[in-house]
Design a protein around this motif. Structure first.
Motif, PDB file in Angstrom:
ATOM      1  N   MET A   1      38.095   7.549 100.799  1.00 25.28           N
ATOM      2  CA  MET A   1      38.905   6.418 100.581  1.00 25.28           C
ATOM      3  C   MET A   1      40.186   6.824 100.329  1.00 25.28           C
ATOM      4  N   GLU A   2      41.174   6.227 100.997  1.00 27.85           N
ATOM      5  CA  GLU A   2      42.479   6.239 100.801  1.00 27.85           C
ATOM      6  C   GLU A   2      43.232   5.166 100.495  1.00 27.85           C
ATOM      7  N   GLU A   3      44.134   5.112  99.283  1.00 22.29           N
ATOM      8  CA  GLU A   3      44.989   4.110  99.159  1.00 22.29           C
ATOM      9  C   GLU A   3      46.413   4.222  99.414  1.00 22.29           C
ATOM     10  N   GLY A   4      47.105   3.158  99.829  1.00 23.56           N
ATOM     11  CA  GLY A   4      48.572   3.178 100.070  1.00 23.56           C
ATOM     12  C   GLY A   4      48.919   2.324 101.157  1.00 23.56           C
ATOM     13  N   ASN A   5      50.207   2.230 101.403  1.00 24.43           N
ATOM     14  CA  ASN A   5      50.681   1.499 102.385  1.00 24.43           C
ATOM     15  C   ASN A   5      50.531   1.735 104.035  1.00 24.43           C
TER      16      ASN A   5
ATOM     17  N   LYS B   1      43.761  -8.648  98.443  1.00 16.42           N
ATOM     18  CA  LYS B   1      42.858  -7.420  98.958  1.00 16.42           C
ATOM     19  C   LYS B   1      41.963  -7.932  99.985  1.00 16.42           C
TER      20      LYS B   1
ATOM     21  N   PRO C   1      49.137   6.899 104.273  1.00 18.73           N
ATOM     22  CA  PRO C   1      48.716   7.926 103.440  1.00 18.73           C
ATOM     23  C   PRO C   1      48.335   9.180 104.314  1.00 18.73           C
TER      24      PRO C   1
ATOM     25  N   GLU D   1      48.800 -10.873 100.752  1.00 22.92           N
ATOM     26  CA  GLU D   1      48.873 -10.038  99.508  1.00 22.92           C
ATOM     27  C   GLU D   1      47.509  -9.657  99.081  1.00 22.92           C
TER      28      GLU D   1
ATOM     29  N   GLU E   1      38.453  -6.449 102.447  1.00 20.40           N
ATOM     30  CA  GLU E   1      37.448  -5.524 102.291  1.00 20.40           C
ATOM     31  C   GLU E   1      37.481  -5.213 103.947  1.00 20.40           C
TER      32      GLU E   1
END
Length: 106
Positions: free
Chosen positions: A1-5, A53, A24, A51, A55
């Motif tokens: 799992m990656e988080e970021g823009n 979240k 990312p 804006e 899924e």
């Protein structure tokens, strides 16, 4: 799992236009795009997500946003959540870039 823009960008340099993707842990060099950006037309970015979240489900394709240039002296809005509206936008406008994402498991 990656988080970021995650995004899509356009760089204008004199008569050259470059496009690039960013995310990312992703490195993509800007790529030259020919036959883009006309003088005297309207252009705009439209976002298909807000804006909140979201899924994403494996194997599903999601439209994140669009960049487009009109065929004339006006530009209209489209519902990017409606596939028929997106098809109409592609038909009506001179240039349309769609930014989509599909998550696949390796």
């Amino acid at each position: 799992m990656e988080e970021g823009n995650l995004g899509f960008g356009i760089i204008n340099t004199n008569d050259t236009r470059l496009v690039f993707l960013y995310a990312p842990n992703v490195t993509v060099t800007p790529q030259k795009i020919d036959k883009i950006h006309s003088v005297g037309v309207f252009s705009g970015w439209d976002y298909a997500i807000g804006e909140d979240k979201v899924e994403l489900k494996l194997g599903e394709t999601y439209l994140l946003g669009a960049y487009r240039e009109s065929n004339g002296n006006s530009i209209r809005t489209y519902n990017l959540h409606d596939e028929n509206e997106v098809k109409k936008m592609i038909s009506d406008d001179k240039i349309v870039f769609l930014l989509k994402i599909k998550i696949e498991e390796k």
